[in-house]
Design a protein around this motif. Structure first.
Motif, PDB file in Angstrom:
ATOM      1  N   GLY A  72       0.834  -1.197   0.000  1.00  0.00           N
ATOM      2  CA  GLY A  72       0.000   0.000   0.000  1.00  0.00           C
ATOM      3  C   GLY A  72       0.869   1.247   0.000  1.00  0.00           C
ATOM      4  O   GLY A  72       1.958   1.259   0.579  1.00  0.00           O
ATOM      5  N   VAL A  99       7.860   4.098   2.645  1.00  0.00           N
ATOM      6  CA  VAL A  99       7.267   4.857   3.762  1.00  0.00           C
ATOM      7  C   VAL A  99       6.610   3.845   4.695  1.00  0.00           C
ATOM      8  O   VAL A  99       5.533   3.318   4.388  1.00  0.00           O
ATOM      9  N   PHE A 100       7.277   3.533   5.783  1.00  0.00           N
ATOM     10  CA  PHE A 100       6.791   2.537   6.742  1.00  0.00           C
ATOM     11  C   PHE A 100       6.310   1.268   6.028  1.00  0.00           C
ATOM     12  O   PHE A 100       5.277   0.710   6.369  1.00  0.00           O
ATOM     13  N   SER A 113       2.100   7.897  -1.812  1.00  0.00           N
ATOM     14  CA  SER A 113       1.992   7.583  -0.378  1.00  0.00           C
ATOM     15  C   SER A 113       0.733   8.189   0.229  1.00  0.00           C
ATOM     16  O   SER A 113       0.388   9.346  -0.037  1.00  0.00           O
ATOM     17  N   ILE A 159      -8.412  10.794   8.500  1.00  0.00           N
ATOM     18  CA  ILE A 159      -9.035  10.454   7.218  1.00  0.00           C
ATOM     19  C   ILE A 159      -8.983   8.934   7.098  1.00  0.00           C
ATOM     20  O   ILE A 159      -7.905   8.352   6.958  1.00  0.00           O
ATOM     21  N   ARG A 182      -9.683   5.334   5.324  1.00  0.00           N
ATOM     22  CA  ARG A 182      -9.811   4.713   3.998  1.00  0.00           C
ATOM     23  C   ARG A 182      -9.784   5.741   2.875  1.00  0.00           C
ATOM     24  O   ARG A 182     -10.642   5.747   1.978  1.00  0.00           O
TER      25      ARG A 182
HETATM   26  C1  SAM Z   1       2.288   0.380   7.441  1.00  0.00           C
HETATM   27  S1  SAM Z   1       1.772   1.988   7.021  1.00  0.00           S
HETATM   28  C2  SAM Z   1       2.100   1.934   5.313  1.00  0.00           C
HETATM   29  C3  SAM Z   1       2.112   3.282   4.641  1.00  0.00           C
HETATM   30  C4  SAM Z   1       2.271   3.190   3.142  1.00  0.00           C
HETATM   31  N1  SAM Z   1       3.522   2.593   2.772  1.00  0.00           N
HETATM   32  C5  SAM Z   1       2.114   4.534   2.453  1.00  0.00           C
HETATM   33  O1  SAM Z   1       3.065   5.070   1.900  1.00  0.00           O
HETATM   34  O2  SAM Z   1       0.982   5.038   2.437  1.00  0.00           O
HETATM   35  C6  SAM Z   1       0.000   1.791   7.093  1.00  0.00           C
HETATM   36  C7  SAM Z   1      -0.697   3.069   7.484  1.00  0.00           C
HETATM   37  O3  SAM Z   1      -0.822   3.940   6.378  1.00  0.00           O
HETATM   38  C8  SAM Z   1      -2.020   4.680   6.481  1.00  0.00           C
HETATM   39  N2  SAM Z   1      -2.841   4.400   5.286  1.00  0.00           N
HETATM   40  C9  SAM Z   1      -2.484   3.698   4.216  1.00  0.00           C
HETATM   41  N3  SAM Z   1      -3.435   3.742   3.256  1.00  0.00           N
HETATM   42  C10 SAM Z   1      -4.431   4.497   3.764  1.00  0.00           C
HETATM   43  C11 SAM Z   1      -5.687   4.936   3.264  1.00  0.00           C
HETATM   44  N4  SAM Z   1      -6.112   4.593   2.045  1.00  0.00           N
HETATM   45  N5  SAM Z   1      -6.446   5.720   4.062  1.00  0.00           N
HETATM   46  C12 SAM Z   1      -6.034   6.077   5.282  1.00  0.00           C
HETATM   47  N6  SAM Z   1      -4.863   5.689   5.809  1.00  0.00           N
HETATM   48  C13 SAM Z   1      -4.056   4.926   5.051  1.00  0.00           C
HETATM   49  C14 SAM Z   1      -2.688   4.273   7.774  1.00  0.00           C
HETATM   50  O4  SAM Z   1      -2.229   5.161   8.788  1.00  0.00           O
HETATM   51  C15 SAM Z   1      -2.129   2.892   7.969  1.00  0.00           C
HETATM   52  O5  SAM Z   1      -2.189   2.497   9.315  1.00  0.00           O
END
Ligand code: SAM
Length: 248
Positions: free
Chosen positions: A87, A92-93, A117, A193, A195
């Motif tokens: 995702g 990024v994490f 991201s 925010i 999803r």
């Molecule tokens: C392990 S991190 C991965 C981030 C990812 N690599 C990025 O660049 O978006 C997962 C976190 O990203 C955020 N996240 C990812 N996709 C999201 C979305 N569509 N809506 C809201 N938060 C999202 C949330 O905070 C979730 O707990």
């Protein structure tokens, strides 16, 4: 030897997948995908590809990461085109660097394909720019997770204009309490925010004090934004039907 693409799927909306990402998904033999990758993106993949869900269950991160590493090696060594689909952006994490290093150590070719991201795109799509002239000149992307190796030192972020907190839903009361204790105003606006970029997006706005008092209901996955930029949302969108405004 095959090749592994570390590929970012973006925040969920398939239109936010890159053109390169789409081309590679269509060529893949094996796709190892994370929990946050949307079904609409998987539907764009080579229909003959083997799809393997690698979603991390709570509390078993290291064990599952070892399984993912073993799966990547098992499929790449005999010559398959393997996509490690994550995702957002893999760096990024997303453990992108660790997986890249492991594959390189085993002599496997790696190519990184960046993704959009959630840290920047999800707030932006909800009308919250992470920077804005005259409002915010700096931002930090922080994990809200309470892991031994990654627990953030909030003191470092006290003076940053906009805080973007990923994985911060579960610990939101503690995080908000800590930010207020460090001197951020209790009235500072906060947005969650949920999803983002999908048709189930929901935006919850509040103040740091309300979050700290446990008055704000939010579901994961959500991006949390703390800072004055949150107020710009009201200027950019005159009507926000899906918004649950606790205050602001
Ligand atoms: C392990 S991190 C991965 C981030 C990812 N690599 C990025 O660049 O978006 C997962 C976190 O990203 C955020 N996240 C990812 N996709 C999201 C979305 N569509 N809506 C809201 N938060 C999202 C949330 O905070 C979730 O707990």
């Amino acid at each position: 030897m095959g090749k592994v693409y570390l590929l970012g799927a973006g925040p969920g909306d398939p239109d936010l997948l890159t053109i390169k990402g789409l081309r590679i998904l269509r060529e893949a033999d094996v796709i190892l995908y994370d929990r946050l990758v949307s079904p609409e993106i998987l539907a764009l993949a080579n229909p003959a590809a083997l799809l393997i869900h690698t979603g991390k269950r709570h509390g078993q991160q290291e064990e599952i990461q070892n399984e993912i590493n073993a799966l990547m090696l098992r499929h790449a060594i005999p010559g398959k085109i393997v996509v490690r689909l994550k995702g957002g952006d893999p760096m990024v994490f997303g453990r992108g660097a660790e997986e890249w290093a492991l594959l390189t150590a085993h002599g496997i070719e790696v190519e990184l394909v960046p993704g959009v991201s959630s840290a920047i795109a999800v707030p932006a799509l909800a009308g919250i720019p992470v920077t804005c002239r005259g409002v915010a000149a700096s931002f930090a992307v922080i994990t809200g997770h309470n892991q031994k190796s990654e627990t953030p030192d909030w003191v470092k972020f006290r003076m940053v204009d906009t805080l973007v907190i990923l994985m911060g839903v579960e610990n939101r009361v503690r995080i908000a309490t800590e930010l207020i204790a460090l001197g951020r105003p209790a009235t500072e606006p906060v947005a969650y925010i949920e999803r983002g970029s999908t048709d189930r997006e929901r935006v919850v706005t509040a103040t740091l004090a309300e979050v700290a008092r446990g008055e704000v209901e939010v579901e994961s996955p959500a991006v949390c934004v703390v800072g004055e930029v949150v107020r710009l949302r009201l200027k950019l969108f005159s009507e926000t039907p899906t918004e649950v405004a606790v205050a602001c």
